[in-house]
Scaffold this active site. Structure first.
Site, PDB file in Angstrom:
ATOM      1  N   LYS A   1      -1.363   5.085 -30.182  1.00 34.55           N
ATOM      2  CA  LYS A   1       0.184   4.693 -30.595  1.00 34.55           C
ATOM      3  C   LYS A   1       0.292   3.304 -30.046  1.00 34.55           C
ATOM      4  O   LYS A   1      -0.231   2.797 -29.272  1.00 34.55           O
ATOM      5  CB  LYS A   1       0.791   5.437 -29.493  1.00 34.55           C
TER       6      LYS A   1
ATOM      7  N   LYS B   1       0.174   2.048 -20.688  1.00 32.62           N
ATOM      8  CA  LYS B   1       1.689   2.620 -20.828  1.00 32.62           C
ATOM      9  C   LYS B   1       1.958   4.060 -21.136  1.00 32.62           C
ATOM     10  O   LYS B   1       2.617   4.798 -20.232  1.00 32.62           O
ATOM     11  CB  LYS B   1       2.416   1.778 -21.963  1.00 32.62           C
TER      12      LYS B   1
ATOM     13  N   LYS C   1      -2.763  -1.310 -31.082  1.00 43.16           N
ATOM     14  CA  LYS C   1      -1.692  -2.473 -31.600  1.00 43.16           C
ATOM     15  C   LYS C   1      -2.023  -2.808 -33.133  1.00 43.16           C
ATOM     16  O   LYS C   1      -2.992  -2.948 -33.234  1.00 43.16           O
ATOM     17  CB  LYS C   1      -1.403  -3.398 -30.418  1.00 43.16           C
TER      18      LYS C   1
ATOM     19  N   ASP D   1       7.579  -3.447 -33.467  1.00 42.40           N
ATOM     20  CA  ASP D   1       7.612  -4.361 -32.420  1.00 42.40           C
ATOM     21  C   ASP D   1       8.224  -5.622 -32.590  1.00 42.40           C
ATOM     22  O   ASP D   1       9.164  -5.542 -33.730  1.00 42.40           O
ATOM     23  CB  ASP D   1       6.198  -4.657 -31.741  1.00 42.40           C
TER      24      ASP D   1
ATOM     25  N   THR E   1      14.067   1.531 -25.269  1.00 41.46           N
ATOM     26  CA  THR E   1      13.194   0.518 -24.502  1.00 41.46           C
ATOM     27  C   THR E   1      14.051   0.113 -23.615  1.00 41.46           C
ATOM     28  O   THR E   1      13.996   0.054 -22.215  1.00 41.46           O
ATOM     29  CB  THR E   1      12.368  -0.514 -25.237  1.00 41.46           C
TER      30      THR E   1
ATOM     31  N   ASN F   1      15.785  -6.473 -29.468  1.00 44.69           N
ATOM     32  CA  ASN F   1      16.135  -4.921 -29.073  1.00 44.69           C
ATOM     33  C   ASN F   1      16.236  -4.726 -27.803  1.00 44.69           C
ATOM     34  O   ASN F   1      17.147  -3.759 -27.012  1.00 44.69           O
ATOM     35  CB  ASN F   1      15.355  -4.114 -29.818  1.00 44.69           C
TER      36      ASN F   1
ATOM     37  N   SER G   1       9.257   7.223 -29.039  1.00 46.61           N
ATOM     38  CA  SER G   1       8.423   7.382 -30.164  1.00 46.61           C
ATOM     39  C   SER G   1       7.520   8.612 -30.242  1.00 46.61           C
ATOM     40  O   SER G   1       7.541   9.207 -31.338  1.00 46.61           O
ATOM     41  CB  SER G   1       7.574   6.194 -30.240  1.00 46.61           C
TER      42      SER G   1
HETATM   43  P1  NAD Z   1      12.624  -8.894 -30.616  1.00 43.50           P
HETATM   44  O1  NAD Z   1      11.922  -9.434 -31.750  1.00 43.50           O
HETATM   45  O2  NAD Z   1      13.912  -7.859 -31.001  1.00 43.50           O
HETATM   46  O3  NAD Z   1      13.388  -9.667 -29.650  1.00 43.50           O
HETATM   47  C1  NAD Z   1      12.951 -10.788 -29.160  1.00 43.50           C
HETATM   48  C2  NAD Z   1      13.942 -11.953 -28.437  1.00 43.50           C
HETATM   49  O4  NAD Z   1      13.158 -12.713 -27.574  1.00 43.50           O
HETATM   50  C3  NAD Z   1      14.880 -12.534 -29.268  1.00 43.50           C
HETATM   51  O5  NAD Z   1      16.096 -12.308 -28.888  1.00 43.50           O
HETATM   52  C4  NAD Z   1      14.262 -14.000 -29.497  1.00 43.50           C
HETATM   53  O6  NAD Z   1      15.137 -15.092 -29.850  1.00 43.50           O
HETATM   54  C5  NAD Z   1      13.665 -14.063 -28.033  1.00 43.50           C
HETATM   55  N1  NAD Z   1      12.969 -15.210 -27.766  1.00 43.50           N
HETATM   56  C6  NAD Z   1      11.702 -15.363 -28.678  1.00 43.50           C
HETATM   57  N2  NAD Z   1      11.134 -16.780 -27.940  1.00 43.50           N
HETATM   58  C7  NAD Z   1      11.975 -16.801 -26.997  1.00 43.50           C
HETATM   59  C8  NAD Z   1      11.866 -17.906 -26.122  1.00 43.50           C
HETATM   60  N3  NAD Z   1      10.833 -18.634 -26.316  1.00 43.50           N
HETATM   61  N4  NAD Z   1      12.756 -18.166 -25.207  1.00 43.50           N
HETATM   62  C9  NAD Z   1      13.854 -17.113 -25.191  1.00 43.50           C
HETATM   63  N5  NAD Z   1      14.020 -16.194 -26.058  1.00 43.50           N
HETATM   64  C10 NAD Z   1      13.219 -16.154 -26.951  1.00 43.50           C
HETATM   65  O7  NAD Z   1      11.738  -8.223 -29.903  1.00 43.50           O
HETATM   66  P2  NAD Z   1      11.858  -6.973 -28.918  1.00 43.50           P
HETATM   67  O8  NAD Z   1      11.633  -5.592 -29.729  1.00 43.50           O
HETATM   68  O9  NAD Z   1      12.879  -6.872 -28.088  1.00 43.50           O
HETATM   69  O10 NAD Z   1      10.528  -7.118 -28.010  1.00 43.50           O
HETATM   70  C11 NAD Z   1      10.728  -7.977 -26.819  1.00 43.50           C
HETATM   71  C12 NAD Z   1       9.598  -7.828 -25.938  1.00 43.50           C
HETATM   72  O11 NAD Z   1       9.549  -6.356 -25.727  1.00 43.50           O
HETATM   73  C13 NAD Z   1       8.190  -8.009 -26.421  1.00 43.50           C
HETATM   74  O12 NAD Z   1       7.299  -8.479 -25.577  1.00 43.50           O
HETATM   75  C14 NAD Z   1       7.790  -6.757 -26.924  1.00 43.50           C
HETATM   76  O13 NAD Z   1       6.206  -6.605 -27.071  1.00 43.50           O
HETATM   77  C15 NAD Z   1       8.132  -5.768 -25.597  1.00 43.50           C
HETATM   78  N6  NAD Z   1       8.599  -4.467 -26.256  1.00 43.50           N
HETATM   79  C16 NAD Z   1       9.286  -3.963 -27.170  1.00 43.50           C
HETATM   80  C17 NAD Z   1       9.415  -2.703 -27.286  1.00 43.50           C
HETATM   81  C18 NAD Z   1      10.402  -2.116 -28.263  1.00 43.50           C
HETATM   82  O14 NAD Z   1      10.618  -1.044 -28.477  1.00 43.50           O
HETATM   83  N7  NAD Z   1      10.919  -3.164 -29.146  1.00 43.50           N
HETATM   84  C19 NAD Z   1       8.779  -1.738 -26.590  1.00 43.50           C
HETATM   85  C20 NAD Z   1       7.959  -2.027 -25.280  1.00 43.50           C
HETATM   86  C21 NAD Z   1       8.003  -3.555 -25.139  1.00 43.50           C
END
Ligand code: NAD
Length: 432
Positions: free
Chosen positions: A70, A94, A106, A146, A190, A221, A363
């Site tokens: 996953k 995780k 991934k 992601d 999340t 997100n 998920s």
């Molecule tokens: P996303 O693309 O929806 O959002 C990323 C955010 O980070 C955006 O607001 C972007 O503007 C901001 N960002 C990027 N670079 C930046 C910087 N240098 N300074 C400040 N802000 C910055 O991504 P997401 O899905 O919210 O994921 C965020 C993190 O959480 C990632 O590490 C991802 O792997 C992890 N994650 C996501 C999920 C999920 O379900 N979406 C689950 C587990 C982990």
């Protein structure tokens, strides 16, 4: 100067440290410190101007001892094989720490999705499936969204796979849109999961959530729903959030002068890539600060929820003495050097693969619902998520206290223990 981050080396370093604490057999450690399988391919896509651009796509499968693999698919311009290796490894831990019967993988594409038209995006998503369909599947490896990917993209991918498989196969991918095989509660899973663990940490530290303030990095997100959950469920205050401004090509921190961010308002002025419209924020009384400003705020809790390596040897020095909890919404936001400082300063860390396990947990619920062809209500989904996250938090806290180790190490101990046990039970560790 801050050292460049290699997420895979960081993930391996964290693993090696705990493998030593657990006294793992060297051959078992070797099997776990690298992915089982890795795939890289070219994806040629016809662009709107009729030219053809060749993209690079990846899928890395770390360990499937506990069940089908996953892991999300990330579309990001600086995507590398090493980042995906690290993320696949963290997925294994995780799923194990959340105690869901899945392994870790991934995938990704090196691309900035904001530069693509909708139809180019659709062709790239379908192209990814055309290249990887034979190594994924509902009982083999199940991708999800992601950074840079969203439910609509998962819908296209599921459709492409179903065409190749010649049957409707919703369980091949999760994070699909609701009404197109998706689960209620997945979008907020999340971020809300992060807040369930923060709630438990506050209980443990005997802090009143209503008197606490948080600073959040990112506003995608995870960050959006962490902010909403913190304000609406815990009744705490949000001092600021931050984002990457695609127009200005720099990060901004968007702060509220009374530490009273309204996350629903900010969500209404944020685009699909997590960039907040800063002019509208200024009009509403918010203050725009430097991208790093979030980390030096005088708050009780920090939630890095953007990218890897954001809490590092340089930025960690800026953390206020008031900060008691760091909840890692993002994957790999803290470098090993910064970890040492957090330990010394007695900051309670909720490690990434525990803190952000809510997404993969729902998920998993989505694929269970797909396989049953019976769908739960949003309340059912979120209440099961709450149970899973609380249980996961408690098992890590118990080991932290019992072994007197850092929370990250305790989470690794729980996860590695479960994966090694599955490998043992499947006979993988008896080499004739
Ligand atoms: P996303 O693309 O929806 O959002 C990323 C955010 O980070 C955006 O607001 C972007 O503007 C901001 N960002 C990027 N670079 C930046 C910087 N240098 N300074 C400040 N802000 C910055 O991504 P997401 O899905 O919210 O994921 C965020 C993190 O959480 C990632 O590490 C991802 O792997 C992890 N994650 C996501 C999920 C999920 O379900 N979406 C689950 C587990 C982990």
């Amino acid at each position: 100067m801050t050292k460049p981050i290699n997420a895979f080396k960081m993930a391996q370093g964290q693993f090696d440290h705990v493998a030593e604490l657990l006294d793992l057999e060297p051959y078992v450690a070797k099997m776990l410190r690298e992915p089982q399988r890795e795939y890289k391919c070219q994806i040629p896509v016809r662009m709107h101007d009729n030219t053809i651009q060749v993209f690079y796509g990846y899928r890395v499968q770390h360990n499937d001892a506990r069940g089908p693999l996953k892991g999300g698919i990330r579309f990001h311009p600086s995507e590398t094989l090493d980042t995906i290796r690290a993320l696949s490894m963290w997925m294994t831990w995780k799923c194990a720490v959340a105690d869901i019967p899945l392994g870790g993988s991934k995938g990704g594409v090196a691309v900035d999705p904001a530069t693509l038209t909708e139809s180019e995006k659709e062709r790239l998503c379908r192209g990814w499936i055309d290249k990887f369909w034979n190594v994924i599947g509902p009982h083999q490896d199940v991708p999800a969204p992601d950074v840079g990917t969203n439910p609509q993209m998962m819908g296209w991918m599921m459709d492409e796979y179903s065409k190749i498989a010649r049957e409707y196969t919703p369980g091949v991918i999760t994070g699909k849109p609701v009404g197109g095989g998706g689960s209620l509660g997945r979008t907020e899973a999340t971020g809300f999961g992060v807040i369930y663990t923060v709630r438990e940490a506050l209980k443990h530290l005997k802090m009143d959530p209503e008197k606490t303030t948080v600073a959040i990095q990112g506003f995608g997100n995870v960050a959006q729903y962490a902010a909403i959950g913190f304000v609406e469920q815990l009744k705490g205050k949000v001092a600021c959030v931050s984002c990457w401004d695609r127009k200005d090509k720099q990060a901004h921190t968007i702060s509220h002068p009374q530490n009273n961010v309204d996350p629903r308002f900010l969500q209404s002025i944020t685009d699909q890539y997590g960039t907040i419209d800063k002019d509208k924020a200024i009009q509403a009384g918010y203050i725009i600060e430097d991208g790093d400003a979030w980390i030096s705020k005088d708050v009780d809790i920090l939630i890095p929820a953007a990218l890897e390596g954001q809490v590092n040897d340089q930025t960690v020095q800026k953390i206020s003495d008031r900060v008691k909890i760091i909840a890692e919404g993002a994957n790999g936001p803290t470098t090993p050097e910064a970890d040492e400082v957090l330990k010394r300063n007695n900051i309670f860390l909720i490690p990434d693969f525990l803190c952000n396990a809510g997404g993969v947990t729902v998920s998993y619920f989505e694929s269970v619902q797909n396989n049953m062809n019976y769908y739960w209500t949003r309340d059912e989904v979120l209440s099961r998520l709450n149970q899973k996250m609380t249980q996961a938090f408690k098992s890590v806290l118990q080991l932290t206290e019992q072994e007197k180790v850092y929370t990250r190490d305790a989470a690794y101990m729980v996860a590695i223990g479960r994966v090694v046990k599955a490998m043992e039970l499947r006979g993988w560790l008896y080499i004739p």
